[in-house]
Enzyme design. Structure first.
Site, PDB file in Angstrom:
ATOM      1  N   PHE A 100       0.853  -1.181   0.000  1.00 30.09           N
ATOM      2  CA  PHE A 100       0.000   0.000   0.000  1.00 30.09           C
ATOM      3  C   PHE A 100       0.891   1.234   0.000  1.00 30.09           C
ATOM      4  O   PHE A 100       2.085   1.147   0.291  1.00 30.09           O
ATOM      5  CB  PHE A 100      -0.920  -0.030   1.244  1.00 30.09           C
ATOM      6  CG  PHE A 100      -2.389  -0.042   0.896  1.00 30.09           C
ATOM      7  CD1 PHE A 100      -2.900  -0.927  -0.031  1.00 30.09           C
ATOM      8  CD2 PHE A 100      -3.269   0.852   1.513  1.00 30.09           C
ATOM      9  CE1 PHE A 100      -4.254  -0.930  -0.343  1.00 30.09           C
ATOM     10  CE2 PHE A 100      -4.618   0.853   1.204  1.00 30.09           C
ATOM     11  CZ  PHE A 100      -5.115  -0.031   0.278  1.00 30.09           C
ATOM     12  N   GLN A 129      -7.513  14.909   3.422  1.00 28.03           N
ATOM     13  CA  GLN A 129      -6.894  14.001   2.449  1.00 28.03           C
ATOM     14  C   GLN A 129      -7.768  13.828   1.211  1.00 28.03           C
ATOM     15  O   GLN A 129      -8.969  13.567   1.329  1.00 28.03           O
ATOM     16  CB  GLN A 129      -6.684  12.629   3.085  1.00 28.03           C
ATOM     17  CG  GLN A 129      -6.157  11.600   2.097  1.00 28.03           C
ATOM     18  CD  GLN A 129      -5.638  10.359   2.788  1.00 28.03           C
ATOM     19  OE1 GLN A 129      -6.382   9.416   3.042  1.00 28.03           O
ATOM     20  NE2 GLN A 129      -4.362  10.371   3.122  1.00 28.03           N
ATOM     21  N   HIS A 166      -8.207  11.417  -1.837  1.00 28.72           N
ATOM     22  CA  HIS A 166      -7.797  10.111  -2.341  1.00 28.72           C
ATOM     23  C   HIS A 166      -7.508  10.279  -3.827  1.00 28.72           C
ATOM     24  O   HIS A 166      -8.306  10.871  -4.554  1.00 28.72           O
ATOM     25  CB  HIS A 166      -8.908   9.088  -2.114  1.00 28.72           C
ATOM     26  CG  HIS A 166      -8.447   7.675  -2.290  1.00 28.72           C
ATOM     27  ND1 HIS A 166      -8.127   7.154  -3.529  1.00 28.72           N
ATOM     28  CD2 HIS A 166      -8.229   6.687  -1.399  1.00 28.72           C
ATOM     29  CE1 HIS A 166      -7.734   5.902  -3.368  1.00 28.72           C
ATOM     30  NE2 HIS A 166      -7.784   5.593  -2.096  1.00 28.72           N
ATOM     31  N   LEU A 208     -14.977   6.010  -4.335  1.00 23.92           N
ATOM     32  CA  LEU A 208     -13.657   5.444  -4.091  1.00 23.92           C
ATOM     33  C   LEU A 208     -13.328   4.291  -5.034  1.00 23.92           C
ATOM     34  O   LEU A 208     -14.135   3.396  -5.243  1.00 23.92           O
ATOM     35  CB  LEU A 208     -13.614   4.931  -2.646  1.00 23.92           C
ATOM     36  CG  LEU A 208     -12.321   4.240  -2.200  1.00 23.92           C
ATOM     37  CD1 LEU A 208     -11.163   5.223  -2.204  1.00 23.92           C
ATOM     38  CD2 LEU A 208     -12.499   3.636  -0.809  1.00 23.92           C
ATOM     39  N   GLU A 247      -6.948   2.080  -3.349  1.00 20.88           N
ATOM     40  CA  GLU A 247      -5.499   2.091  -3.523  1.00 20.88           C
ATOM     41  C   GLU A 247      -4.982   0.676  -3.790  1.00 20.88           C
ATOM     42  O   GLU A 247      -3.915   0.481  -4.356  1.00 20.88           O
ATOM     43  CB  GLU A 247      -4.888   2.632  -2.214  1.00 20.88           C
ATOM     44  CG  GLU A 247      -3.410   2.913  -2.260  1.00 20.88           C
ATOM     45  CD  GLU A 247      -2.995   3.804  -1.076  1.00 20.88           C
ATOM     46  OE1 GLU A 247      -3.665   4.828  -0.835  1.00 20.88           O
ATOM     47  OE2 GLU A 247      -2.016   3.456  -0.403  1.00 20.88           O
ATOM     48  N   ARG A 302      -0.690   9.265  -0.457  1.00 24.19           N
ATOM     49  CA  ARG A 302      -1.840   9.819  -1.169  1.00 24.19           C
ATOM     50  C   ARG A 302      -1.693  11.305  -1.478  1.00 24.19           C
ATOM     51  O   ARG A 302      -2.125  11.766  -2.541  1.00 24.19           O
ATOM     52  CB  ARG A 302      -3.107   9.583  -0.353  1.00 24.19           C
ATOM     53  CG  ARG A 302      -3.485   8.123  -0.360  1.00 24.19           C
ATOM     54  CD  ARG A 302      -4.682   7.848   0.515  1.00 24.19           C
ATOM     55  NE  ARG A 302      -5.044   6.438   0.415  1.00 24.19           N
ATOM     56  CZ  ARG A 302      -5.940   5.842   1.177  1.00 24.19           C
ATOM     57  NH1 ARG A 302      -6.570   6.520   2.119  1.00 24.19           N
ATOM     58  NH2 ARG A 302      -6.215   4.560   1.018  1.00 24.19           N
ATOM     59  N   HIS A 305     -11.593  12.708   0.879  1.00 21.84           N
ATOM     60  CA  HIS A 305     -11.693  11.343   1.375  1.00 21.84           C
ATOM     61  C   HIS A 305     -11.630  11.230   2.893  1.00 21.84           C
ATOM     62  O   HIS A 305     -12.403  10.512   3.487  1.00 21.84           O
ATOM     63  CB  HIS A 305     -10.552  10.537   0.754  1.00 21.84           C
ATOM     64  CG  HIS A 305     -10.572   9.077   1.081  1.00 21.84           C
ATOM     65  ND1 HIS A 305     -11.648   8.278   0.787  1.00 21.84           N
ATOM     66  CD2 HIS A 305      -9.639   8.260   1.668  1.00 21.84           C
ATOM     67  CE1 HIS A 305     -11.390   7.028   1.177  1.00 21.84           C
ATOM     68  NE2 HIS A 305     -10.192   7.002   1.735  1.00 21.84           N
ATOM     69  N   ARG A 365      -2.687  10.841   6.258  1.00 25.30           N
ATOM     70  CA  ARG A 365      -2.848   9.458   6.709  1.00 25.30           C
ATOM     71  C   ARG A 365      -2.429   8.486   5.604  1.00 25.30           C
ATOM     72  O   ARG A 365      -2.700   8.721   4.433  1.00 25.30           O
ATOM     73  CB  ARG A 365      -4.306   9.202   7.079  1.00 25.30           C
ATOM     74  CG  ARG A 365      -4.588   7.759   7.456  1.00 25.30           C
ATOM     75  CD  ARG A 365      -6.035   7.548   7.854  1.00 25.30           C
ATOM     76  NE  ARG A 365      -6.979   7.722   6.764  1.00 25.30           N
ATOM     77  CZ  ARG A 365      -7.185   6.837   5.786  1.00 25.30           C
ATOM     78  NH1 ARG A 365      -6.452   5.730   5.720  1.00 25.30           N
ATOM     79  NH2 ARG A 365      -8.088   7.064   4.847  1.00 25.30           N
TER      80      ARG A 365
END
Lengths: 314, 558
Positions: free
Chosen positions: B112, B225, B227, B237, B240, B271, B337, B373
């Site tokens: 990730f 954030q 995304h 969404l 990821e 991100r 996000h 994050r």
């Protein structure tokens, strides 16, 4: 394009019964039915009431009937549902309406809760084995079953529930099966036995119309799950009462009831073959198909040789 | 009057995890505006991080988290977070989560963004969904009392301590006063202030607005954030995990542009960096066919891998864009996000400002995520700190007396709702919401600058004035979603004001907060948390210390 859509409305504080209202609304390309409901609420009537949340087909809030079929409105394009100038939106069936498109789901949740829908752990944690190993194949067998998002569509379109609310229903039975075949579950097959034994014939009432599986927005294999539960129960000697009794009768007299001389006379007159109580063929069939093993294995052990029952013609 | 020792607001992964723990020893009830399984935790797709591979180490997870947050996160708290992670994963597995597995039966892990190990445990691309199911199962098993479709509208605080909440029960239309010794906020995020967002309609920042109005500050609100991969035109969404499985990002000219921006991690940069890179491509004219989009390309992964690992992504592309991601690249755009900021609490979820107030999950700011994050850390956050908040709240109420309930505050809240209900002419709620969302997406996005933020603040303040006479068209009290929408809009407007003002105030670029007029991170002046309090003349800002223990802030390179 501009579309006309018909929505069933019901305000419990002012209406005696539900009624239909037409709305004309502009529908740009790519508009989902949920977008359309929002546009009507924002621009024409703020009192239009419906549940929705994620708008990405994963939360299960917005199941409704569109042109008679229960779907998730957030993932359905208006263009796909607008047929011959008609788009009719109604609340889910088989539920009591609270307001407009919102229904009371307590009946549904009670069914879900009744199957004890949680893992009865077989193993407790210890340092050497902090979690259970599981093969990808087992994961595959559970994956689709665990995808149910409790939207209620399978109860809305269920033909069995329409006539008998004792039926436990597809989502709850699928959940039960998902745990029954999970190797981590201590109850396992006992779940099927309990359901088979429960009052109200909860798991036997399915009429196999397949609406639940065909309409499931998540593609959950509900029919497979319900068949699976029935098989688990039957193989454990807890088949449906009617099924077990039928196998017993067929084993003993090759017919579900005693055939008398008079009936065979009538049959001959009408050009039908006579019914016999010669059960050697029937027993062979019952063994070959596994039906007797499933329903009444005791019959096989030390079963007496076929005899001619009284009243038989052979 | 309804009374419980511990009242939990919100039934997503954090709220339910807290409830399971608290209900073991204390009288606990959960109030939630949507049924627990409808919560937006279920929208999380990609996975949950934990160093469970013997070759991995929680210390590496710790460092990746701190670096990912651009060194704004408190390192002592991020240590607790990463050290406790494996036990929470094992617990979830033992509760029945259907994690994807490797051939030897272990929990599978995928790479990730921003991490140096394949650390993200997953359940195909429905990890949040399957966790949510399992947590709900455990809530049933532990017989936790849940008040479903009760909208909490106000947190009641008197003399610095929590006394309860006010909630609107949708099915009966009644407005209840609820007494409690402790309240745990677990209300999630607030993405609905943006036009393009991955968040559910329910994500309206109710918890943070209620806490702020009741006297708690909010911490680091300016860090939002985006995304990188939201479904183009919808913002939905697209995990990821697509890039974790090997998906490429391509610009309109077919180039894997991330090679330029993150030569080592490429598509698996953090991100904030990936979203900025996508926007740079779009702004410089290398978007797809002149649209505000680039491509996420999965075609080379092949049908089998896509259907096994990313089935939900496949369905979303089919249902929303009418494309088959096995054969076509997916047009995507960055989408609002996650909110790193929130109600400041310690590692036990306890507020140091209001006695009896706890918070867990996205509504809280501990702070572990700092300025950005990492993907896979939010699900983990709900489990580590949801559990801790549940333990701490239950411990807090033991032997403590129920304090008096200020009925006047309840009356005021009923009056606020009545005023909304009685008004017959005024501003349309939908128009205000649309205008707010446009303002935030246009002016408080991935790239920010002083003049834009200034304009945003003015626009939001103007909307707040207009909102004073908004009209609820539905005049019945049973299941009045129009009224709920009006109350939510007030929360969104407050949250948006604080985000825009906070972003204007922070004159540096750090993590997800990027100012084109202040391009560099400025540790001398801004290696600190921002705290905003409700003053009599609007927000009052203060700074908070950042706790550095193990890792010295360095330049972030990927």
């Amino acid at each position: 394009m501009e579309a006309t859509c018909t929505i069933q409305r019901f305000n419990p504080e002012t209406d005696e019964r539900p009624h239909y209202v037409d709305y004309r609304i502009d529908v740009p390309d790519g508009t989902t039915i949920l977008d359309l409901l929002h546009a009507i609420k924002d621009q024409q009537d703020g009192s239009l009431t419906f549940r929705r949340s994620c708008r990405s087909a994963i939360c299960g809030s917005c199941a409704m009937k569109v042109n008679g079929v229960t779907i998730m409105v957030c993932k359905t394009q208006v263009q796909d549902a607008y047929i011959k100038g008609k788009l009719v939106i109604e609340p889910m069936g088989n539920f009591t309406i609270i307001k407009d498109l919102v229904v009371d789901l307590r009946f549904f949740w009670d069914k879900i809760h009744a199957v004890r829908p949680y893992l009865a752990e077989r193993y407790s944690a210890d340092a050497a084995k902090p979690y259970n190993r599981m093969t990808p194949e087992v994961v595959d067998s559970l994956k689709s079953l665990a995808d149910c998002m409790f939207c209620g569509a399978c109860y809305s379109d269920c033909e069995a529930i329409r006539v008998n609310r004792n039926f436990t229903g597809p989502a709850a039975l699928t959940k039960a099966y998902r745990f029954a075949i999970d190797p981590r579950d201590r109850m396992g097959t006992d779940r099927a036995i309990e359901l088979a034994d429960s009052e109200g014939d909860g798991m036997w009432l399915c009429v196999i119309c397949q609406n639940c599986q065909d309409h499931c927005p998540q593609g959950v294999r509900t029919i497979e799950a319900m068949d699976g539960l029935k098989n688990l129960a039957t193989m454990s000697g807890q088949g449906a009462q009617g099924f077990t009794a039928a196998v017993d009768l067929l084993w003993k007299q090759a017919n579900l009831y005693e055939v008398g001389e008079f009936e065979n006379k009538m049959r001959t007159k009408r050009g039908l073959p006579e019914r016999t109580h010669n059960n050697a063929d029937m027993r062979r069939i019952l063994k070959l198909t596994g039906l007797v093993q499933a329903a009444k294995p005791a019959l096989l052990e030390g079963a007496p040789a076929p005899t001619t029952p009284k009243g038989g013609d052979s | 009057m309804i009374t419980h020792d511990v009242v939990i607001v919100g039934a997503g992964l954090a709220g339910m995890r807290a409830a399971i723990e608290s209900a073991k020893v204390a009288d606990t009830a959960v109030f939630t505006k949507v049924h627990p399984v409808r919560s937006h935790s279920g929208g999380a797709q990609g996975g949950i991080n934990a160093a469970i591979n013997p070759k991995d180490s929680w210390k590496d997870h710790w460092f990746d988290t701190v670096k990912g947050g651009d060194f704004l996160g408190d390192q002592d708290k991020a240590q607790v977070f990463t050290e406790e992670a494996p036990e929470r994963i094992y617990e979830l597995e033992r509760w029945g989560v259907v994690f994807s597995r490797t051939s030897d039966g272990s929990i599978a892990q995928r790479p990730f963004g921003g991490m140096n190990f394949h650390r993200c445990c997953y359940a195909s691309d429905k990890t949040g969904f399957l966790l949510l199911q399992t947590l709900y199962e455990q809530v049933l098993r532990h017989r936790v009392r849940v008040y479903e479709e009760w909208v909490v509208t106000k947190l009641i605080v008197e003399e610095g301590s929590v006394r309860g909440v006010v909630a609107y029960e949708l099915t009966t239309g009644k407005i209840h006063a609820i007494r409690a010794k402790a309240v745990v906020l677990a209300t999630g995020g607030t993405g609905r202030m943006y036009r393009v967002t991955s968040n559910a309609h329910a994500c309206t920042g109710d918890g943070r607005a209620m806490a702020y109005r009741a006297g708690s500050p909010l911490e680091d609100v300016e860090f939002v954030q985006f995304h990188p991969t939201g479904l183009y035109g919808h913002g939905i969404l697209v995990t990821e995990g697509c890039r974790g499985e090997g998906g490429f990002l391509l610009n309109g000219e077919g180039e894997r542009f991330m090679m330029t921006y993150a030569p080592t991690k490429i598509e698996l940069g953090p991100r904030d960096l990936v979203s900025r890179s996508i926007w740079t491509e779009i702004r410089e004219g290398r978007g797809v066919r002149g649209e505000q989009a680039v491509y996420l390309d999965l075609r080379h992964l092949g049908k089998e891998r896509i259907m096994d690992r990313l089935p939900q992504v496949h369905s979303l592309c089919r249902d929303y864009l009418g494309i088959d991601c096995i054969k076509d690249p997916i047009p995507i755009q960055p989408t609002a996000h996650y909110f790193m900021g929130g109600v400041p609490v310690d590692v036990w979820g306890a507020s140091t400002y209001l006695q009896g107030l706890f918070a867990a999950g996205e509504v809280s700011c501990i702070s572990i995520h700092g300025a950005n994050r990492l993907g896979g850390n939010s699900l983990l956050d709900t489990q580590v700190f949801g559990r801790r908040a549940g333990i701490a709240a239950a411990r807090f109420v033991q032997g403590r007396e129920l304090l008096g309930f200020p009925n006047g505050q309840y009356d005021q809240e009923v009056a606020r709702i009545q005023t909304l209900m009685e008004r017959t002419t005024g501003t349309n709620i939908g128009e205000l919401r649309t205008e707010l969302q446009r303002t935030l997406t246009d002016l408080v996005g991935v790239f920010r600058n002083g003049p834009d933020l200034q304009r945003a603040v003015l626009a939001i303040e103007a909307l707040q004035r207009k909102a004073q006479d908004m009209v609820v068209m539905d005049k019945s009290m049973i299941f009045n979603t129009d009224l709920v929408g009006a109350l939510e809009l007030q929360n969104l407007l407050l949250g948006a004001e604080l985000i825009a003002k906070g972003a204007l105030r922070r004159t540096e670029s750090r993590g997800a907060h990027f100012r084109t007029d202040f391009l560099k991170r400025d540790d001398d002046n801004w290696l600190r948390h921002s705290l905003v309090f409700a003053g009599s003349d609007g927000p009052l800002w203060k700074d908070g210390e950042v706790t550095l223990t193990e890792f010295k802030p360095s330049e972030r390179k990927y």
